[in-house]
Scaffold this active site. Structure first.
Site, PDB file in Angstrom:
ATOM      1  N   ASP A  51     -20.790 -77.843 -61.687  1.00  0.00           N
ATOM      2  CA  ASP A  51     -20.926 -76.516 -61.087  1.00  0.00           C
ATOM      3  C   ASP A  51     -20.658 -76.595 -59.596  1.00  0.00           C
ATOM      4  O   ASP A  51     -20.885 -77.616 -58.958  1.00  0.00           O
ATOM      5  CB  ASP A  51     -22.325 -75.937 -61.356  1.00  0.00           C
ATOM      6  CG  ASP A  51     -22.337 -74.414 -61.362  1.00  0.00           C
ATOM      7  OD1 ASP A  51     -22.520 -73.817 -62.429  1.00  0.00           O
ATOM      8  OD2 ASP A  51     -22.144 -73.820 -60.268  1.00  0.00           O
ATOM      9  N   VAL A  78     -13.891 -76.048 -60.365  1.00  0.00           N
ATOM     10  CA  VAL A  78     -12.839 -76.233 -61.385  1.00  0.00           C
ATOM     11  C   VAL A  78     -11.432 -75.939 -60.841  1.00  0.00           C
ATOM     12  O   VAL A  78     -10.437 -76.255 -61.501  1.00  0.00           O
ATOM     13  CB  VAL A  78     -13.094 -75.393 -62.668  1.00  0.00           C
ATOM     14  CG1 VAL A  78     -14.336 -75.866 -63.397  1.00  0.00           C
ATOM     15  CG2 VAL A  78     -13.135 -73.896 -62.387  1.00  0.00           C
ATOM     16  N   ASN A 104     -16.377 -73.232 -69.369  1.00  0.00           N
ATOM     17  CA  ASN A 104     -17.148 -71.986 -69.262  1.00  0.00           C
ATOM     18  C   ASN A 104     -17.128 -71.352 -67.876  1.00  0.00           C
ATOM     19  O   ASN A 104     -17.341 -70.143 -67.760  1.00  0.00           O
ATOM     20  CB  ASN A 104     -18.597 -72.301 -69.685  1.00  0.00           C
ATOM     21  CG  ASN A 104     -19.558 -71.219 -69.302  1.00  0.00           C
ATOM     22  OD1 ASN A 104     -19.645 -70.191 -69.967  1.00  0.00           O
ATOM     23  ND2 ASN A 104     -20.288 -71.401 -68.205  1.00  0.00           N
ATOM     24  N   TYR A 183      -9.744 -59.396 -64.155  1.00  0.00           N
ATOM     25  CA  TYR A 183     -10.551 -60.171 -65.119  1.00  0.00           C
ATOM     26  C   TYR A 183      -9.891 -60.166 -66.493  1.00  0.00           C
ATOM     27  O   TYR A 183      -9.787 -61.211 -67.152  1.00  0.00           O
ATOM     28  CB  TYR A 183     -11.951 -59.538 -65.208  1.00  0.00           C
ATOM     29  CG  TYR A 183     -12.980 -60.319 -65.991  1.00  0.00           C
ATOM     30  CD1 TYR A 183     -13.537 -61.497 -65.496  1.00  0.00           C
ATOM     31  CD2 TYR A 183     -13.431 -59.862 -67.230  1.00  0.00           C
ATOM     32  CE1 TYR A 183     -14.514 -62.196 -66.205  1.00  0.00           C
ATOM     33  CE2 TYR A 183     -14.405 -60.556 -67.942  1.00  0.00           C
ATOM     34  CZ  TYR A 183     -14.940 -61.724 -67.426  1.00  0.00           C
ATOM     35  OH  TYR A 183     -15.901 -62.419 -68.126  1.00  0.00           O
ATOM     36  N   LYS A 187      -8.660 -63.461 -68.913  1.00  0.00           N
ATOM     37  CA  LYS A 187      -9.344 -63.800 -70.164  1.00  0.00           C
ATOM     38  C   LYS A 187      -8.387 -63.688 -71.356  1.00  0.00           C
ATOM     39  O   LYS A 187      -8.479 -64.478 -72.307  1.00  0.00           O
ATOM     40  CB  LYS A 187     -10.572 -62.897 -70.357  1.00  0.00           C
ATOM     41  CG  LYS A 187     -11.683 -63.175 -69.348  1.00  0.00           C
ATOM     42  CD  LYS A 187     -12.303 -64.567 -69.539  1.00  0.00           C
ATOM     43  CE  LYS A 187     -13.517 -64.812 -68.666  1.00  0.00           C
ATOM     44  NZ  LYS A 187     -14.117 -66.132 -68.869  1.00  0.00           N
TER      45      LYS A 187
HETATM   46  P1  NAD Z   1     -23.008 -66.814 -64.044  1.00  0.00           P
HETATM   47  O1  NAD Z   1     -22.501 -66.341 -62.718  1.00  0.00           O
HETATM   48  O2  NAD Z   1     -24.445 -66.605 -64.381  1.00  0.00           O
HETATM   49  O3  NAD Z   1     -22.653 -68.360 -64.243  1.00  0.00           O
HETATM   50  C1  NAD Z   1     -21.398 -68.864 -63.908  1.00  0.00           C
HETATM   51  C2  NAD Z   1     -21.547 -70.256 -63.319  1.00  0.00           C
HETATM   52  O4  NAD Z   1     -20.230 -70.748 -63.044  1.00  0.00           O
HETATM   53  C3  NAD Z   1     -22.314 -70.273 -62.000  1.00  0.00           C
HETATM   54  O5  NAD Z   1     -23.300 -71.291 -62.015  1.00  0.00           O
HETATM   55  C4  NAD Z   1     -21.243 -70.543 -60.962  1.00  0.00           C
HETATM   56  O6  NAD Z   1     -21.720 -71.264 -59.831  1.00  0.00           O
HETATM   57  C5  NAD Z   1     -20.241 -71.349 -61.757  1.00  0.00           C
HETATM   58  N1  NAD Z   1     -18.895 -71.303 -61.179  1.00  0.00           N
HETATM   59  C6  NAD Z   1     -18.225 -70.222 -60.719  1.00  0.00           C
HETATM   60  N2  NAD Z   1     -17.038 -70.584 -60.222  1.00  0.00           N
HETATM   61  C7  NAD Z   1     -16.943 -71.915 -60.385  1.00  0.00           C
HETATM   62  C8  NAD Z   1     -15.952 -72.866 -60.069  1.00  0.00           C
HETATM   63  N3  NAD Z   1     -14.820 -72.525 -59.452  1.00  0.00           N
HETATM   64  N4  NAD Z   1     -16.172 -74.163 -60.397  1.00  0.00           N
HETATM   65  C9  NAD Z   1     -17.330 -74.538 -60.984  1.00  0.00           C
HETATM   66  N5  NAD Z   1     -18.312 -73.679 -61.294  1.00  0.00           N
HETATM   67  C10 NAD Z   1     -18.122 -72.391 -61.001  1.00  0.00           C
HETATM   68  O7  NAD Z   1     -22.078 -66.071 -65.098  1.00  0.00           O
HETATM   69  P2  NAD Z   1     -22.025 -66.055 -66.711  1.00  0.00           P
HETATM   70  O8  NAD Z   1     -22.068 -64.645 -67.097  1.00  0.00           O
HETATM   71  O9  NAD Z   1     -22.965 -67.016 -67.290  1.00  0.00           O
HETATM   72  O10 NAD Z   1     -20.516 -66.549 -66.907  1.00  0.00           O
HETATM   73  C11 NAD Z   1     -20.174 -67.657 -67.733  1.00  0.00           C
HETATM   74  C12 NAD Z   1     -18.883 -67.345 -68.461  1.00  0.00           C
HETATM   75  O11 NAD Z   1     -19.112 -66.266 -69.356  1.00  0.00           O
HETATM   76  C13 NAD Z   1     -17.736 -66.891 -67.557  1.00  0.00           C
HETATM   77  O12 NAD Z   1     -16.525 -67.485 -68.006  1.00  0.00           O
HETATM   78  C14 NAD Z   1     -17.695 -65.392 -67.774  1.00  0.00           C
HETATM   79  O13 NAD Z   1     -16.416 -64.856 -67.523  1.00  0.00           O
HETATM   80  C15 NAD Z   1     -18.070 -65.330 -69.232  1.00  0.00           C
HETATM   81  N6  NAD Z   1     -18.546 -64.012 -69.683  1.00  0.00           N
HETATM   82  C16 NAD Z   1     -19.697 -63.471 -69.180  1.00  0.00           C
HETATM   83  C17 NAD Z   1     -20.108 -62.237 -69.638  1.00  0.00           C
HETATM   84  C18 NAD Z   1     -21.372 -61.575 -69.134  1.00  0.00           C
HETATM   85  O14 NAD Z   1     -21.581 -60.387 -69.381  1.00  0.00           O
HETATM   86  N7  NAD Z   1     -22.253 -62.277 -68.467  1.00  0.00           N
HETATM   87  C19 NAD Z   1     -19.350 -61.535 -70.591  1.00  0.00           C
HETATM   88  C20 NAD Z   1     -18.185 -62.125 -71.073  1.00  0.00           C
HETATM   89  C21 NAD Z   1     -17.791 -63.370 -70.627  1.00  0.00           C
END
Ligand code: NAD
Length: 280
Positions: A51, A78, A104, A183, A187
C-alpha cells in the site's frame, strides 16, 4: 451419520483451505483490500500487503498480526514499476513462492458530471475536468493492475500456478453519471485484461478472475459513501436497501483463492446487492 458429518466438514475445510498460501494484496491497508487480507490471514495464509499509505499499512499489519495472522507490509505505489517488481521479488524470497495475488489498489476519479441531487457538476464535465484526474485513474486503476498481473505471472509461471483476483467494479459494466467519467473506462479495461490474461495463463495453471463490487462503505473518494447524502443515492439503488460492508466480500474472496474454485477462470463476480439491475 455423525462420522459422515465429520467427513463432510473435513472436506468443506479442504475445499476452502488456504493455509500457508503466499498472498499479496495491493491496496490492502483499507476497505475491500483490507477485507481480502483479513480473510486470508484469518484462514492461515501468509499475507503481504502492498500500500501507498504507510500509516494505514502499519495499522493494518499491526491489527492483523495481533489477531494472530502472519501478515507483513511493504510501502509500494503500484504505479512505480521497478518498485512493484522489487516488492514482488521480496515476497517470493521471504515466502519461497507467490500463490495468490489480489490486484486491488484503486482510486476514484473525481466527481461525476451530475451530483447525487441531479445537478450539473462543472468539475466533472468532460471539457473542464483536470487532465491529471484522467491520467491518474488510468495509471492506478488500469496500468497499475496490468503491472501487478505481469509480476504475478512472472512468479507463478516458475512455481506451476496460482490465483489472480482483480478488483474491478460494476462501473465497468454500467455507466454512472455521479461517478467520475475516467473511472468507468479504466475499470472496463480491467475486465478485458482479466479475460485476456485468463486465456493466456490457463495452461500455466494460473486462474484469473475478477470481483466487481457495487457500492461499498470504504475510504474511496475520501470516504464519500460515509456522507449520508451521497450514501442515500447508492442505498436507493440497492435491492436489499443497503450498501456493502467490506466483510461482505470475504466469502467470495476466499472462494476465488481456494481449491473450491479450481475450475473457475476468466469469470466476473458481481457483488453489489443487486444495484446494477436498478441502474440499468
Ligand atoms: P479504499 O480507498 O478504502 O482502499 C484503497 C487502498 O488502495 C488504500 O489503502 C490506498 O492507500 C491504496 N492505494 C491507492 N492508490 C494506490 C497506489 N497507487 N498504490 C498502492 N496502493 C494504493 O478503497 P476501496 O473502496 O477499498 O477500493 C478498493 C478497490 O475496490 C478499488 O480498486 C476500487 O476501485 C474498487 N471498488 C470499490 C468500490 C466501493 O464502492 N468502495 C466499488 C467498486 C470497486
Amino acid at each position: 451419520m455423525v462420522a459422515k458429518r465429520e467427513e463432510a466438514l473435513a472436506s468443506l475445510q479442504e475445499m476452502f483451505d488456504v493455509r500457508g498460501k503466499s498472498t499479496i494484496v495491493t491496496g490492502g491497508a483499507s476497505g475491500i483490500g483490507r477485507a481480502y487480507a483479513e480473510i486470508m490471514a484469518e484462514q492461515g495464509a501468509r499475507v503481504c500487503i502492498f500500500d501507498l499509505d504507510k500509516k494505514g499499512l502499519d495499522e493494518a499489519v499491526e491489527e492483523m498480526s495481533r489477531a494472530g495472522g502472519e501478515v507483513w507490509g511493504q510501502q509500494v505505489d503500484v504505479t512505480d514499476r521497478p518498485g512493484l517488481a522489487r516488492a514482488f521479488d521480496a515476497v517470493a524470497e521471504k515466502h519461497g513462492r507467490i500463490d495468490v495475488v489480489f490486484a486491488n489498489a484503486g482510486i476514484d476519479a473525481g466527481p461525476g458530471f451530475l451530483s447525487p441531487e441531479g445537478e450539473r457538476n462543472p468539475e466533472g464535465a468532460i471539457d473542464a475536468m483536470d487532465e491529471a484526474v484522467w491520467d491518474r485513474s488510468i495509471a492506478v486503476n488500469l496500468t497499475g493492475a496490468f503491472f501487478t498481473l505481469r509480476n504475478a505471472a512472472r512468479h507463478m509461471k516458475q512455481t506451476g500456478g496460482g490465483r489472480i483476483i482483480v478488483t474491478s467494479s460494476v462501473a465497468a459494466q454500467i455507466n454512472e453519471a455521479i461517478v467520475g467519467t475516467p473511472y468507468m473506462p479504466a475499470k472496463a479495461g480491467l475486465d478485458h485484461l482479466v479475460r485476456n490474461t485468463a486465456m493466456e495463463l490457463g495452461m500455466f495453471g494460473i486462474l484469473v478472475n475478477c470481483i466487481s463490487p457495487g457500492p461499498f462503505m470504504t475510504n474511496i473518494a475520501g470516504g464519500r459513501l460515509k456522507i449520508p447524502a451521497d450514501r442515500k443515492a447508492f442505498e436507493e439503488q440497492s435491492l436489499i436497501g443497503r450498501i456493502g460492508h467490506p466483510d461482505d466480500i470475504k466469502g467470495l474472496a476466499l472462494f476465488l483463492a481456494s481449491p473450491a474454485s479450481s475450475y473457475v477462470t476468466g469469470a466476473q463476480y458481481v457483488i453489489d446487492g443487486g444495484s446494477r439491475l436498478r441502474i440499468m
